[in-house]
Motif scaffolding. Structure first.
Motif, short mmCIF file in Angstrom:
data_model
loop_
_atom_site.label_atom_id
_atom_site.label_comp_id
_atom_site.label_asym_id
_atom_site.label_seq_id
_atom_site.Cartn_x
_atom_site.Cartn_y
_atom_site.Cartn_z
N GLY A 3 -12.33 9.23 1.79
CA GLY A 3 -11.96 7.85 1.47
C GLY A 3 -13.15 7.07 0.94
O GLY A 3 -13.96 7.58 0.19
N SER B 170 -7.79 7.57 -7.52
CA SER B 170 -7.34 6.20 -7.26
C SER B 170 -6.63 5.61 -8.48
O SER B 170 -7.14 5.69 -9.60
CB SER B 170 -8.51 5.31 -6.87
OG SER B 170 -9.49 5.31 -7.88
N MET C 280 -5.01 3.45 5.45
CA MET C 280 -5.68 2.41 4.68
C MET C 280 -5.54 1.06 5.35
O MET C 280 -4.56 0.79 6.04
CB MET C 280 -5.07 2.34 3.27
CG MET C 280 -5.38 3.53 2.39
SD MET C 280 -4.52 3.44 0.80
CE MET C 280 -2.88 3.95 1.29
N ASN D 134 -4.12 9.04 3.02
CA ASN D 134 -5.26 8.36 3.64
C ASN D 134 -4.79 7.10 4.36
O ASN D 134 -4.24 6.19 3.72
CB ASN D 134 -6.27 7.93 2.57
CG ASN D 134 -6.90 9.09 1.84
OD1 ASN D 134 -6.27 9.68 0.98
ND2 ASN D 134 -8.13 9.41 2.18
N SER E 173 -0.14 3.55 7.50
CA SER E 173 -0.34 4.99 7.64
C SER E 173 1.02 5.65 7.62
O SER E 173 2.05 5.02 7.87
CB SER E 173 -1.09 5.33 8.93
OG SER E 173 -0.33 4.91 10.06
N LYS F 65 -2.56 -3.01 7.13
CA LYS F 65 -2.96 -1.63 7.35
C LYS F 65 -1.70 -0.77 7.39
O LYS F 65 -0.64 -1.21 7.84
CB LYS F 65 -3.78 -1.45 8.62
CG LYS F 65 -3.05 -1.76 9.92
CD LYS F 65 -3.98 -1.48 11.12
CE LYS F 65 -3.27 -1.74 12.45
NZ LYS F 65 -4.14 -1.43 13.60
N LEU G 256 -10.21 -2.94 -0.21
CA LEU G 256 -9.44 -1.82 0.32
C LEU G 256 -10.35 -0.83 1.02
O LEU G 256 -11.35 -0.37 0.44
CB LEU G 256 -8.69 -1.13 -0.83
CG LEU G 256 -7.86 0.11 -0.51
CD1 LEU G 256 -6.70 -0.26 0.42
CD2 LEU G 256 -7.35 0.75 -1.80
N THR G 257 -10.02 -0.48 2.26
CA THR G 257 -10.72 0.54 3.02
C THR G 257 -9.82 1.75 3.15
O THR G 257 -8.70 1.65 3.68
CB THR G 257 -11.13 0.04 4.41
OG1 THR G 257 -12.00 -1.09 4.27
CG2 THR G 257 -11.84 1.13 5.19
N VAL G 258 -10.30 2.90 2.65
CA VAL G 258 -9.52 4.14 2.67
C VAL G 258 -10.20 5.12 3.61
O VAL G 258 -11.36 5.49 3.40
CB VAL G 258 -9.41 4.74 1.25
CG1 VAL G 258 -8.58 6.01 1.28
CG2 VAL G 258 -8.78 3.73 0.30
N ASP G 259 -9.48 5.55 4.65
CA ASP G 259 -10.04 6.50 5.61
C ASP G 259 -9.97 7.92 5.06
O ASP G 259 -9.14 8.24 4.20
CB ASP G 259 -9.29 6.43 6.93
CG ASP G 259 -9.43 5.10 7.64
OD1 ASP G 259 -10.37 4.35 7.29
OD2 ASP G 259 -8.61 4.81 8.52
N LEU H 112 0.81 -1.21 0.00
CA LEU H 112 0.00 0.00 0.00
C LEU H 112 0.84 1.27 0.00
O LEU H 112 0.37 2.33 -0.39
CB LEU H 112 -0.94 0.01 1.21
CG LEU H 112 -2.06 -1.03 1.17
CD1 LEU H 112 -2.87 -0.98 2.47
CD2 LEU H 112 -2.97 -0.81 -0.02
#
Length: 724
Positions: free
Chosen positions: A437, A520, A376, A374, A363, A361, A408-411, A86
């Motif tokens: 996100g 993206s 992720m 973001n 950051s 995960k 994929l989870t994007v904050d 990531l």
């Protein structure tokens, strides 16, 4: 006669002979590793002299711009990937402790068998196996220094290992190593900067340590359980800021370094169970967890070579005091592999199949704690099957498929304010930019098909097609939100005219937002084609191969504009590697490697530009070496490594950045002493003053050209190793 058949590799997730592998394979055994460690302990420097497809080492703790056949290399330790997909930072390879490694396996070409990231090839560092019986202790010490200033450049190293097996109990391997570095110098005797490549970290003023442990227990015939843990720690304390002015990057002795230290604190733990008597064949299950923390260099605004920084709010001093970041990445999962014989269906046929589940995960924050992209998290689900069958006594075919799904989870986050400069055009201030996100997914099947044909008992023709899959550094794209192109910068920011800027506060008043789905990146699939011949005859062994790789959504980073883009690419090349044992005492070897590539810079469907230098800095590379072993056990090694320069147009307008070629000579001698081995090694024997091509490719400017980062001058290593 030199035989190839006994060499077994794990590139297909299970053990197979090299002679049945339809790809270029290179295995570096322990004795070859130890020979190269007489010159350096940096794995990337060693690999660059042993593997034709790998770049010239940039000689730092980072792997920035080091590529494998012009693309990415998936790095593994005992089959567990160490990359961080990531946010694909490059500080991995140079920090691996070779004192823990028994052998290194390279498989060239795109592959998805171990997951994402292997668009250029795969390297697997296989750690030492436990010895039987009572404990065996090995000590390895070295003292390295630059001849330009021995006293200020001492680099002591020490490693101790213990291995053995308790009677009717577990076996074990424990290794502890420490390295320390002071100043570094080029071939003209000038001190090298601590951050010549801007934010990546240098090769000086650090202390590092590595702790490795492995415990195994043979449960029954064919059944085994094993756990291992590895901890890498490094702390670099730069003393001076770096001046990025032509003709080369150098320390600025008038400005002490103002940031926090450069830090690496990474831990890996894994557990594996193998069962050779599993009902469906042989079973291997691996569970792993990687906890990675990396802190990068502090750097300041430079109009020509560092034209994007986090903004302080003051035009006269635009660099934020927090223009330094920490990366955090946690990645864990389970890999399951089954190797099933299918002799009842077809004699000699085997099916390797399995599944992977991985959670990750990541950051990255400034040193004041603000997110720089973001945060992720991602779940990966994959299943694969690989079928191998002997069509005739001479022809073996292998093919398979892997399907991978990324959830994929994007904050949400707010990209910090940034300051940009454009030589001759002006400046821009980008205010804080909220980036929304969301939930996203990537998925694709990848395929491979290849074969080997036995020309003789010891030689084969091999070749085939394979695909690799990679996410294109998602974090890097979101970190550049609102600054990916000139139109974006004008839309999201405030433009300021060229000339001296007043030392006054200034804030851009635009209140805009964007979202991840607007920026993206696309998933990248690389198609790799390869055809070659390898084998041995009498006292010679070698290989010759040609390759091509293509991708519709390649990823190109332009160091001149600090921008990323995706477009189609093609890379091609050829490699030759050979070794001739002329006598029992004397051997000669060489490799010759060529690679080049183009891409569709303006996205019109045509290959209109050459890939930038940070992808391919040296189209042609060569290494030639010789070893002589005397009757008394003394071994003399001499090698030369050379590369050509490059001056290719990186856009349709003909813009190019010139890099120069060079040739270096290295030598070492080892001798038995007091039950151990004493060695003396010299890198860059003739103290050549040169620009390191890989490091110099990181920062380029249209008006001023390439900012040179000079390579290491002559270094001398004295060492002693002994086993008790």
């Amino acid at each position: 006669m030199i035989e190839l058949e006994p060499i077994i590799v794990t590139g297909a997730r299970t053990e197979r002979p090299v002679s049945r592998t339809p790809a270029t394979v290179r295995v570096v055994e322990r004795d070859e590793i130890e020979k190269q460690m007489q010159l350096t302990s940096n794995p990337s420097a060693i690999i660059s002299r042993l593997i034709p497809g790998y770049s010239v080492s940039n000689q730092t703790i980072s792997g920035a711009s080091e590529t494998y056949r012009g693309r990415d290399l998936l790095v593994m330790l005992d089959g567990v990937p160490l990359n961080t997909p990531l946010r694909d930072v490059s500080r991995i390879l140079a920090l691996i402790d070779l004192n823990t490694v028994e052998r290194i396996e390279f498989v060239s070409g795109a592959s998805s068998l171990y997951g994402s990231g292997a668009t250029g090839g795969t390297v697997n560092f296989i750690t030492k196996k436990a010895t039987d019986g009572k404990p065996i202790v090995r000590i390895n010490t070295a003292l390295r220094a630059f001849t330009a200033n021995v006293g200020d450049s001492l680099q002591p190293e020490i490693s101790a290992s213990i291995t053995g097996k308790a009677e009717n109990g577990p076996d074990y391997v424990f290794v502890g190593s420490g390295r320390f570095a002071d100043k570094t110098y080029d071939g003209a005797g000038r001190e090298l900067p601590s951050d010549g490549m801007l934010g990546q970290g240098g090769g000086d003023r650090f202390e590092s340590g590595n702790l490795f442990g492995k415990l195994g227990y043979d449960l029954d015939l064919g059944k085994r359980f094993e756990v291992s843990a590895n901890w890498i720690y490094l702390n670099q304390d730069p003393e001076w800021m770096t001046t990025y002015l032509p003709p080369f990057a150098r320390p600025d002795f008038t400005r002490p370094y103002e940031g926090k230290s450069v830090l690496e604190d990474s831990k890996q733990i894994s557990a594996r169970y193998t069962d050779d008597d599993f009902a469906l064949g042989s079973l291997k299950a691996v569970a792993f967890f990687n906890d990675v923390r990396k802190r990068f260099n502090y750097s300041e605004f430079d109009l020509n070579y560092n034209n994007v920084v986090y903004y302080s709010g003051n035009l006269g001093d635009p660099t934020s005091p927090f223009n330094q970041t920490d990366l955090s990445n946690q990645r864990g999962g389970v890999n399951l592999t089954v190797d099933s014989p299918l002799d009842r269906l077809y004699d000699g046929m085997r099916l390797t199949w399995g599944a992977d589940i991985i959670h990750e995960k990541t950051s990255q924050v400034t040193t004041e704690g603000r997110d720089t992209f973001n945060p992720m998290s991602m779940m990966t689900y994959a299943a694969f099957g690989q079928l191998e069958a002997p069509v005739t006594e001479r022809l073996t075919v292998r093919g398979g498929m892997r399907y991978e799904y990324f959830d994929l989870t994007v904050d949400d986050f707010v990209r910090p304010a940034a300051f940009l400069g454009f030589p001759g055009l002006g400046y821009a201030v980008l205010p804080d930019l909220p980036v929304a996100g969301g939930e996203f997914d990537y998925s694709a099947p990848t395929f491979n098909l290849g074969g080997t044909f036995d020309l003789t008992e010891t030689s084969q023709i091999f070749g085939g097609f394979s695909q690799g899959y990679a996410l294109p550094d998602v974090g890097s794209f979101t970190r550049r939100a609102g600054a990916m192109s000139t139109p974006q910068i004008l839309f999201f920011g405030c433009f300021l005219p060229p000339g001296p800027l007043p030392p006054v506060p200034f804030n851009c008043a635009k209140n805009l937002t964007t979202s991840f789905d607007q920026i993206s990146p696309e998933a990248q699939i690389v198609n790799s084609y390869e055809l070659g011949v390898r084998g041995s005859y009498d006292q010679f062994k070698g290989s010759l191969v040609g390759f091509v790789s293509t991708s519709e959504e390649g990823v190109t980073f332009d160091p001149a504009t600090n921008s990323l883009s995706q477009q189609k690419e093609i890379v091609w090349g050829a490699e030759f590697q050979g070794e001739w044992a002329m006598t029992e005492a004397f051997s000669l070897g060489t490799f010759l490697a060529y690679r080049e590539g183009r891409f569709d810079q303006n996205k019109d469907g045509e290959y209109d530009s050459w890939l930038p230098n940070n992808r391919i800095a040296t189209p042609f590379r060569a290494v030639v070496y010789g070893d002589y072993r005397f009757d008394n056990g003394v071994v003399f090694h001499l090698e030369g490594e050379g590369w050509t320069g490059r001056n290719k147009a990186v856009n349709p307008a003909g813009l190019s950045y010139e890099l120069e070629g060079d040739f270096l000579v290295n030598t070492s001698i080892s001798a038995p002493l007091a039950g151990g081995t004493f060695y003396l090694g010299v890198q860059n024997l003739f103290d050549e003053d040169y620009a390191n091509p890989t490091a110099s490719s990181v920062r380029e400017n249209a008006a001023l050209g390439t900012l040179e980062v000079h390579g290491w001058g002559r270094t001398v290593s004295l060492g002693y190793a002994k086993t008790f």
